[in-house]
Write an enzyme that holds these catalytic residues in place. Structure first.
Site, PDB file in Angstrom:
ATOM      1  N   GLU A 156       0.799  -1.229   0.000  1.00 50.45           N
ATOM      2  CA  GLU A 156       0.000   0.000   0.000  1.00 50.45           C
ATOM      3  C   GLU A 156       0.835   1.284   0.000  1.00 50.45           C
ATOM      4  OE1 GLU A 156      -2.780  -0.380   3.220  1.00 50.45           O
ATOM      5  OE2 GLU A 156      -3.608  -2.260   2.447  1.00 50.45           O
ATOM      6  N   GLU A 261      -6.427 -10.909  -0.606  1.00 48.97           N
ATOM      7  CA  GLU A 261      -7.359 -10.303   0.350  1.00 48.97           C
ATOM      8  C   GLU A 261      -8.783 -10.195  -0.214  1.00 48.97           C
ATOM      9  OE1 GLU A 261      -5.736  -6.889   2.382  1.00 48.97           O
ATOM     10  OE2 GLU A 261      -3.686  -7.472   1.900  1.00 48.97           O
TER      11      GLU A 261
END
Length: 371
Positions: A156, A261
């Protein structure tokens, strides 16, 4: 509503009976396509969630740790590592002959407070931060060398508009922190697969930046094997076409795509919604509409959404390394508390009673269809 719930239970029982009778499982169905995986929570890793562990062992070929391999848990104090939970996680994967993923080495969140500061609480120098990164990555990756098969090296770091997140890693080291992390990981285990992992990774500007980072690292001889597309999605967004374009764009940059995810929320999105204090009760009810189970039409929409994504994955199986669900059962899912606390969501493939939802058998059947 009672009739809908009863019908749903009958369908679940029938689905599980079929799966048991035929010996079908997700890992068997996808054996020749890509790894199919799940995240493991601490109760599962410690063996106290026995029913979930049975599902994981029978249904999945890959695992990733939900939390215990993040830096705040592995190295809460500088130089003092805690590996007990991570060791158990890796041992579970080895016992069940799974493709084990380490998550995550460098991330601005869930990181110990000491990482960026000196004894006076001021930002450390670039050289000190480089050394701390290298020490952490080298210690962790070396411990599991040859055992953990792939690492989410950086997590991220890029925003949806393609700019770098203004994290402390970026503020102190600039863009170089990403290639440095991959270099350190590569040196610690030359045979482990190395990934960049992020969310909303289908935004066009984000795709461009990530591909640019990949190409630059490759040109410098720094290995990057895959891009992880976190797939926390809803019933409406993203559009399948934009998601598919991201897959093909990343593959064209010479890396495999990891679907990471993954969960599909069946609940309305609160983004862009504001609530006055006086409207809190009304707002909470609106954001948590299915406390007793999904209405039949919403359940069907949710199921079709999963099937559409898996058809897409199968279509591009040559580009995909693994598909990882972010949890086993609805009860475990983080989506019950995000982004609104206390919601009841249904984002995963197994229900709160540890039963396979009908969609599991339908996903398995997709693998048997001719392209």
């Amino acid at each position: 509503m009672k009739r809908i719930i009863t019908l749903g239970l009958i369908m679940l029982a029938a689905s599980n009976a079929v799966a048991q009778k035929t010996g079908n499982s997700l890992k068997k169905a996808f054996k020749d396509k890509f790894y199919i995986g799940t995240a493991m929570s601490l109760p599962q890793i410690n063996g106290t969630d026995v029913k979930s562990d049975q599902i994981i062992a029978s249904q999945f070929s890959s695992i990733v740790a939900e939390n215990c391999m993040k830096s705040m848990f592995l190295q809460p104090q500088e130089g003092k590592f805690f590996f007990d939970d991570a060791d158990r996680f890796v041992a579970f994967g080895e016992k069940n002959k799974m493709f084990i993923i380490g998550h995550t080495l460098i991330w601005h969140s869930q990181l110990p407070k000491w990482f960026f500061v000196d004894k006076d609480g001021k930002d450390v120098s670039a050289e000190v931060l480089k050394q701390r990164m290298k020490n952490h990555i080298t210690t962790v990756v070396s411990r599991y060398k040859g055992r953990v098969k792939g690492w989410d090296v950086v997590n991220e770091a890029i925003m949806e508009d393609g700019t770098y997140r203004k994290s402390k890693f970026y503020e102190i080291l600039g863009e170089e922190f990403i290639p440095l992390a991959f270099q350190y990981a590569q040196e610690a285990d030359p045979n482990a697969e190395l990934y960049y992992n992020d969310y909303n990774e289908w935004y066009p500007e984000k795709v461009k930046t990530v591909i640019n980072i990949v190409k630059k690292m490759k040109s410098r001889g720094i290995r990057v094997d895959g891009v992880g597309m976190q797939t926390h999605v809803g019933l409406d967004t993203p559009k399948l076409a934009e998601y598919e374009k991201a897959i093909t764009d990343y593959a064209s940059a010479g890396v495999k795509v990891n679907i990471t995810e993954m969960d599909i929320s069946a609940l309305p999105s609160p983004w862009g919604t504001s609530a006055n204090v006086s409207d809190t009760v009304k707002y909470q009810a609106k954001m948590n509409p299915y406390t007793k189970g999904l209405p039949e039409n919403i359940e069907k929409e949710w199921e079709n959404r999963y099937l559409d994504f898996f058809r897409l994955f199968i279509k591009h199986e040559d580009k995909i390394r693994r598909v990882t669900l972010w949890g086993v059962t609805d009860k475990q899912s983080w989506k019950n508390d995000f982004p609104v606390k206390g919601r009841t969501d249904y984002p995963l493939l197994f229900d709160r009673n540890f039963k396979a939802k009908p969609v599991v058998e339908k996903i398995i059947q997709l693998t048997k269809e001719k392209k």
